[in-house]
Design an enzyme around this catalytic site. Structure first.
Site, PDB file in Angstrom:
ATOM      1  CG  ASP A 308      21.616  66.061  -0.567  1.00  0.00           C
ATOM      2  OD1 ASP A 308      21.426  65.128  -1.361  1.00  0.00           O
ATOM      3  OD2 ASP A 308      22.740  66.534  -0.328  1.00  0.00           O
ATOM      4  CG  ASP A 505      25.706  69.519   0.652  1.00  0.00           C
ATOM      5  OD1 ASP A 505      24.942  68.699   0.106  1.00  0.00           O
ATOM      6  OD2 ASP A 505      26.931  69.321   0.800  1.00  0.00           O
ATOM      7  CG  ASP A 509      20.994  69.091  -2.828  1.00  0.00           C
ATOM      8  OD1 ASP A 509      20.378  68.097  -3.215  1.00  0.00           O
ATOM      9  OD2 ASP A 509      22.022  69.023  -2.140  1.00  0.00           O
TER      10      ASP A 509
END
Length: 624
Positions: A308, A505, A509
């Site tokens: 991410d 995080d 996600d």
């Protein structure tokens, strides 16, 4: 899960007590009591092993526990009671160690996932009442306090609402939602209190929908066999063939039993979980929670990393990158006036502008400051009327930002922009971006050195900012503007390149973390949903800890393989000696205990470090 762990521990305790009581009774001459003390616990262990073995067959796996089951049953049938209870003790201790590995990780994660909101503040007739989130009904008006997570989807009634949506969308900077605009559950209130009218129950809100995606992705992930079971079929065939051949050749059942006893795969049953537990414990000492031996094994074999962006490769905090001014204004003066005004705001963008201005020059104390929450500020700086905020704030005050030109292009390309007006004229625009983590580059380099063949960014952020960071880090691909469902699809596509490791995080996600072969959550500041979906949680807000965790996981797996090969090699030698009648069952069981101690001591080396662990970039691969 807890009841299962307690059952394993209780069985182990029963076997140990039975062994000790039987030894005392045998020394005192109470033979019948000795047999009961030894055979009873051994039979219970055999029953548990049989149930697990049948369950494994139902799942399509064939485990080495069958040898232990046959050894215990044959020992009882042939009157070798001490040999039977010794084998039972080894089997029970191995099962208890495996339960301990998972339980340890779950306990250390409990505090992290407890951050998920459980109550809402409902306001009705001027009275505020705390209620369970499950009790929130459509139409309820809820007060969302500063720093709280929005519990249900809704619309702003009194605001505006300044929200940190990075956990849900990947956008790094706070956004403003005006009255009647919608707000999704799972985002953080980054401003003052506001009132939200619920438009969905908790069960049908955004957060719960993402949780359902997580569960769906987990069900579809291919199951991973235990490391020990990969050796099962060949070892089972060799052992049973040897027993049958010796029995037919000599006609002595005791020789066949002796082979079974020394062939009991305790190096597999014991040494493997010990090495994996040691790896888990060592990782926990470095701020990395690995949820069990299966997760550690998958982590050691990963070779495709998916990142991410916001909060993972970047800090998630805004930073000023430049000032684009219009004709007649100087960048230094524009920054000075804007930063001086922004001193009185707590908005994340204001903090970034103030820090940049203070680093360039001494700031001036503003007067007559008025803030429009979520839009910007206006005030006097040295007699000049200064306004800082979004383009909408300027338009609302009769000041029209330009429609084209360098300033407009730069503002559109930036992660965020704050327009500045001085004395009712547009002076320029302050450009901001999300800051790349200082350790991001070294982490990427360490993963390359560790043999990762593909590094990819998956983000919900816009393509421009994402591609700039991806290019700087030298990633192989960047996929931007992805929804949670899009991320799952991309994770599945990346499996064509190898074993996938997803690092993220945010709430958005979580489904991708569950869909990957191994999911890693940035748990120090990340979302509880991500931590719950992940197999590995970084409790320290440093992405380079994943490089350390991989080194630890690979070393633990390498040591486990060493223990297996050495232990099973010694077992094969003992089987040959037993086949020729030189090793009775009880002595064989004791010899197997010696082998177990040797391999366990070797497995305990996984608690320590070696030079390979010293630097994240030095991570030897493990081939198996």
């Amino acid at each position: 899960m807890l009841a299962h762990a307690r059952l394993r521990a209780a069985v182990l305790g029963l076997v140990v007590v039975g062994l000790a009581v039987g030894l005392v009774a045998d020394a005192l001459g109470y033979r019948q009591f000795t047999i009961v003390a030894w055979d009873g616990p051994a039979a219970i262990v055999a029953l548990v092993v049989a149930i697990d073995f049948i369950a494994g067959l139902w799942r399509g796996t064939l485990g080495v526990d069958l040898i232990a089951l046959l050894a215990i049953a044959a020992s009882i049938a042939l009157g070798q009671h001490l040999a039977g209870v010794i084998v039972a003790a080894m089997v029970a201790s191995g099962a208890a160690l495996e339960e301990y590995a998972g339980a340890r990780a779950r306990r250390e994660l409990a505090a992290l996932v407890s951050r998920t909101p459980v109550i809402a503040h409902r306001t009705r007739d001027g009275v505020i009442v705390d209620i369970a989130i499950a009790a929130v009904a459509i139409g309820d008006e809820l007060i969302i306090k500063p720093g709280e997570v929005v519990p249900v989807d809704g619309a702003v009634v009194q605001g505006p609402a300044i929200l940190d949506e990075s956990a849900l969308t990947g956008e790094p900077l706070p956004v403003t939602r005006a009255v009647d605009q919608t707000v999704r559950s799972g985002v953080l209130n980054a401003g003052g209190p506001f009132v939200l009218r619920g438009t969905a129950t908790a069960a049908h809100s955004t957060f719960e929908a993402i949780v359902r995606l997580v569960r769906s992705a987990e069900r579809e992930r291919p199951p991973m066999a235990r490391l020990a079971d990969r050796w099962a079929v060949a070892f089972l065939a060799v052992t049973l063939a040897s027993c049958g051949a010796v029995w037919l050749w000599t006609g002595e059942a005791m020789r066949a039993l002796a082979i079974l006893v020394v062939a009991t795969p305790c190096p597999l049953i014991l040494a493997t979980p010990v090495a994996l537990i040691c790896g888990i414990s060592r990782a926990a000492g470095r701020g990395v929670i690995i949820k069990g031996g299966g997760a550690l094994e998958r982590l050691s074999r990963a070779n495709v990393a998916l990142f991410d962006k916001t909060g993972t490769l970047t800090t998630g905090l805004p930073r000023m990158t430049g000032v684009e001014v219009l004709e007649g204004f100087a960048a230094a003066a524009v920054l000075h006036d804007a930063a001086s005004l922004e001193q009185l705001s707590q908005h994340a963008v204001a903090v970034a502008i103030t820090a940049a201005g203070a680093a360039a020059s001494a700031l001036t104390i503003p007067i007559d400051v008025a803030e429009t929450p979520g839009s910007g500020l206006a005030g006097l700086i040295g007699g000049r009327r200064v306004m800082v905020g979004g383009a909408g704030l300027l338009r609302a005050n009769g000041i029209m930002p330009p429609d084209e030109g360098s300033a407009v292009a730069q503002a559109q390309a930036a992660a965020a922009a704050a327009w500045v007006a001085i004395d009712d004229r547009v002076a320029g625009v302050i450009l901001l971006t999300d800051t790349e983590r200082p350790e991001a580059m070294t982490t990427v380099q360490a993963l390359r050195a560790a043999g990762f063949t593909r590094l990819v960014m998956l983000t919900g952020d816009r393509a421009g900012p994402a591609e700039r960071i991806g290019d700087h880090l030298g990633l192989d691909a960047v996929f931007a503007a992805l929804s949670p469902a899009d991320k799952i699809a991309r994770v599945r596509a990346e499996r064509a390149y190898g074993m996938t490791m997803m690092i993220g995080d945010g709430i958005n996600d979580a489904p991708a973390l569950a869909a990957a072969d191994i999911g890693v959550a940035m748990g120090a500041r990340g979302a509880a949903a991500a931590a719950e979906a992940a197999d590995v949680v970084l409790m320290v807000d440093r992405i380079d800890r994943i490089a350390e965790a991989i080194a630890i996981a690979r070393r633990a797996r390498r040591i486990a393989l060493q223990s297996i090969t050495v232990g099973m090699g010694l077992s094969f030698i003992a089987m040959a000696v037993a086949a020729f009648g030189y090793l009775p069952p009880v002595l064989g069981a004791l010899l197997q205990e010696v082998i177990d101690i040797m391999v366990i001591l070797n497995a305990l080396r996984a608690l320590g470090g070696d030079r390979a662990d010293a630097a994240p970039g030095s991570m030897p691969g493990v081939r198996a």
